[in-house]
Design a protein around this motif. Structure first.
Motif, short mmCIF file in Angstrom:
data_model
loop_
_atom_site.label_atom_id
_atom_site.label_comp_id
_atom_site.label_asym_id
_atom_site.label_seq_id
_atom_site.Cartn_x
_atom_site.Cartn_y
_atom_site.Cartn_z
N ILE A 1 0.84 -1.20 0.00
CA ILE A 1 0.00 0.00 0.00
C ILE A 1 0.87 1.25 0.00
CG2 ILE A 1 -1.59 1.34 1.44
CD1 ILE A 1 -2.89 -1.30 2.25
N LYS A 2 1.93 1.24 0.83
CA LYS A 2 2.85 2.39 0.88
C LYS A 2 3.51 2.61 -0.47
CE LYS A 2 6.89 4.09 3.39
NZ LYS A 2 7.89 3.79 4.45
N LYS A 3 3.94 1.53 -1.11
CA LYS A 3 4.58 1.63 -2.41
C LYS A 3 3.60 2.19 -3.45
CE LYS A 3 6.87 -1.23 -5.90
NZ LYS A 3 7.31 -2.62 -6.25
N THR A 4 2.37 1.73 -3.43
CA THR A 4 1.37 2.17 -4.39
C THR A 4 1.02 3.64 -4.19
OG1 THR A 4 0.45 -0.06 -4.42
CG2 THR A 4 -0.90 1.68 -5.36
N LEU A 5 0.88 4.05 -2.94
CA LEU A 5 0.57 5.45 -2.66
C LEU A 5 1.69 6.38 -3.13
CD1 LEU A 5 -1.07 5.34 0.89
CD2 LEU A 5 -2.17 5.96 -1.26
N LEU A 6 2.94 5.97 -2.92
CA LEU A 6 4.07 6.78 -3.39
C LEU A 6 4.07 6.90 -4.91
CD1 LEU A 6 6.95 5.53 -1.04
CD2 LEU A 6 5.80 7.76 -1.00
N MET A 7 3.68 5.82 -5.59
CA MET A 7 3.60 5.85 -7.05
C MET A 7 2.53 6.84 -7.52
SD MET A 7 2.45 2.93 -9.74
CE MET A 7 0.76 3.42 -9.41
N HIS A 8 1.37 6.79 -6.86
CA HIS A 8 0.29 7.72 -7.24
C HIS A 8 0.69 9.16 -6.94
CE1 HIS A 8 -2.54 4.69 -8.42
NE2 HIS A 8 -2.63 4.14 -7.21
N LEU B 1 -16.18 6.95 -1.01
CA LEU B 1 -14.88 7.63 -0.94
C LEU B 1 -13.84 6.76 -0.21
CD1 LEU B 1 -15.98 11.31 -0.17
CD2 LEU B 1 -15.14 10.37 -2.33
N ILE B 2 -14.27 6.11 0.88
CA ILE B 2 -13.36 5.22 1.60
C ILE B 2 -12.96 4.04 0.71
CG2 ILE B 2 -13.14 3.66 3.57
CD1 ILE B 2 -14.94 5.55 5.13
N GLY B 3 -13.94 3.48 -0.02
CA GLY B 3 -13.64 2.38 -0.93
C GLY B 3 -12.66 2.79 -2.02
N LEU B 4 -12.83 4.00 -2.56
CA LEU B 4 -11.90 4.49 -3.59
C LEU B 4 -10.50 4.64 -3.02
CD1 LEU B 4 -14.09 7.21 -5.37
CD2 LEU B 4 -13.37 5.00 -6.29
N PHE B 5 -10.40 5.13 -1.80
CA PHE B 5 -9.08 5.28 -1.18
C PHE B 5 -8.40 3.93 -0.99
CE2 PHE B 5 -6.36 5.43 2.60
CZ PHE B 5 -5.46 6.41 2.21
N ILE B 6 -9.17 2.93 -0.54
CA ILE B 6 -8.60 1.59 -0.33
C ILE B 6 -8.10 1.02 -1.65
CG2 ILE B 6 -9.16 -0.79 0.32
CD1 ILE B 6 -11.06 0.32 2.40
N ILE B 7 -8.86 1.22 -2.73
CA ILE B 7 -8.45 0.69 -4.03
C ILE B 7 -7.22 1.44 -4.54
CG2 ILE B 7 -9.14 0.53 -6.46
CD1 ILE B 7 -11.93 -0.11 -5.54
N LEU B 8 -7.19 2.77 -4.41
CA LEU B 8 -6.03 3.54 -4.84
C LEU B 8 -4.77 3.14 -4.09
CD1 LEU B 8 -7.47 7.15 -5.27
CD2 LEU B 8 -6.45 5.73 -7.05
N ALA B 9 -4.95 2.79 -2.80
CA ALA B 9 -3.81 2.41 -1.98
C ALA B 9 -3.37 0.98 -2.24
CB ALA B 9 -4.13 2.58 -0.51
N SER B 10 -4.20 0.18 -2.89
CA SER B 10 -3.90 -1.24 -3.06
C SER B 10 -3.64 -1.65 -4.50
CB SER B 10 -5.06 -2.10 -2.52
OG SER B 10 -5.37 -1.75 -1.19
N SER B 11 -4.01 -0.81 -5.46
CA SER B 11 -3.89 -1.19 -6.86
C SER B 11 -3.25 -0.07 -7.66
CB SER B 11 -5.27 -1.53 -7.44
OG SER B 11 -5.18 -1.78 -8.82
N GLN B 12 -2.47 -0.42 -8.66
CA GLN B 12 -1.82 0.56 -9.52
C GLN B 12 -2.64 0.83 -10.78
OE1 GLN B 12 2.20 -0.64 -10.31
NE2 GLN B 12 2.68 -1.07 -8.17
N GLU B 13 -3.76 0.15 -10.95
CA GLU B 13 -4.59 0.31 -12.14
C GLU B 13 -5.81 1.16 -11.82
OE1 GLU B 13 -5.56 -3.56 -13.50
OE2 GLU B 13 -3.48 -4.19 -13.79
#
Length: 363
Positions: A94-101, A250-262
């Motif tokens: 999740i940390k890696k994905t958030l840094l990428m975004h 909004l919480i669901g979108l945040f979880i997906i953004l933090a967990s997926s790169q797509e």
């Protein structure tokens, strides 16, 4: 009261509403847990009555009903904690994905605006310091809230036990407030209040199960990470009218953004939430709730806002059933019948400015 001028009557009504609001605001630490315990005791009444048919003493029947409630709550909390642990296990990814975004967002801002990466970093560090200070204040508030929650959890079984044990005394107290000629109305209001609360809360449980199974199951089939956790969050936040579905999404979108790169899972989530919400509001909800709680949208939203201001999330959850009970009472009194009309969803097709019959209160 009937001899008083109409303006005096309306002034007394408004003054009473203001005093009631002030009482709820000042005494919310005591009143809101009691209201919550009252609703729980209504739900446990069928279980209590079933156990009483087995010739169990009152105390034993009430304790068994409360024990069943606590076991059910522990099962739900255990299932939710499993999903949270699964999310925390993916924290490095999740940390890696958030840094990428964040990197992609920074590059986008460099291309579209005049802010350089260094300016963005300076702004980020400045906001981060403010965020840390705000987080410290928030944690102190949360610590105080958690202590209140633990006190509430400790008092709730006691409140429920006492409300069920002294239910006959409380009902007698209500009847003694009114003259004997009004006892038929009082009995009708009490029976309908019990029916509305049970139907409403059971309907909410059906809604929760429906959303968790349909939404969480569909997201799971689509391969979206932490699908069940998103389904649980949306199911419980959906209990807050109108506002909850937006917060949950909004919480669901945040979880997906933090967990997926797509970006495809985000589109899938929005489509699935829209479809499930449509089915819930237009097919399920009218069947399990619509026939019991007829409250217009304006009153619902105002009630949610006032409930949230007075008692936070708990006030938002309890706003609709409280308004429903008030409507039952108002509909059966001559003095407050207009408030029952205001709370209801019987919207006239024609304007009372032209239809004189709409200006007259119907019996």
């Amino acid at each position: 009261m009937n001899q008083l001028p109409l303006t005096v009557k309306r002034s007394i009504e408004l003054l009473g509403l203001c005093l009631l609001g002030a009482l709820l605001l000042v005494g919310k630490a005591v009143i809101m847990p009691l209201i919550m315990a009252f609703f729980i005791s209504i739900i446990l009444l069928p279980v209590y009555r079933f156990l009483k048919k087995s010739r169990l003493p009152d105390s034993i029947a009430i304790l068994l009903a409360i024990l069943l409630m606590m076991v059910s709550g522990l099962v739900i909390m255990g299932f939710f904690s499993i999903q949270i642990r699964a999310l925390l296990a993916d924290f490095p990814q999740i940390k890696k994905t958030l840094l990428m975004h964040l990197r992609e967002l920074s590059e986008f801002l460099v291309q579209k605006t005049h802010y350089s990466i260094q300016q963005q970093l300076d702004f980020f560090h400045e906001q981060n310091a403010k965020l840390l200070n705000a987080t410290g204040d928030l944690l102190r508030q949360v610590a105080g809230s958690l202590s209140s929650v633990f006190v509430l959890l400790g008092l709730m079984p006691i409140y429920v036990f006492l409300l069920l044990f002294y239910k006959n005394l409380l009902i007698r107290f209500v009847f003694l407030w009114f003259s004997t000629k009004h006892h038929d109305r009082v009995e009708e209001a009490l029976r309908e209040t019990e029916l509305i609360i049970k139907s409403y809360l059971i309907g909410l449980l059906i809604q929760i199960a429906f959303i968790i199974i349909l939404l969480g199951g569909t997201l799971q089939l689509l391969g979206i990470p932490h699908a069940l956790l998103i389904g649980i969050i949306l199911a419980f936040l959906n209990l807050i009218p109108y506002v909850g579905i937006v917060m949950g999404t909004l919480i669901g979108l945040f979880i997906i953004l933090a967990s997926s790169q797509e970006w495809l899972p985000i589109i899938e989530l929005l489509v699935v939430v829209a479809v499930v919400h449509f089915l819930d509001q237009n097919i399920l909800r009218p069947r399990v709730l619509g026939s019991k709680v007829k409250i217009n949208a304006l009153t619902s939203i105002i009630g949610v806002v006032i409930g949230g201001h007075m008692a936070g999330i708990l006030g938002m959850f309890l706003s609709l059933p409280i308004i429903a009970i008030l409507k039952v009472i108002f509909d059966r009194t001559d003095m407050f019948a207009q408030w029952g009309v205001l709370f209801g969803d019987d919207n006239p097709v024609h304007s009372p400015m032209h239809k004189l019959g709409l200006r007259i209160r119907k019996k």
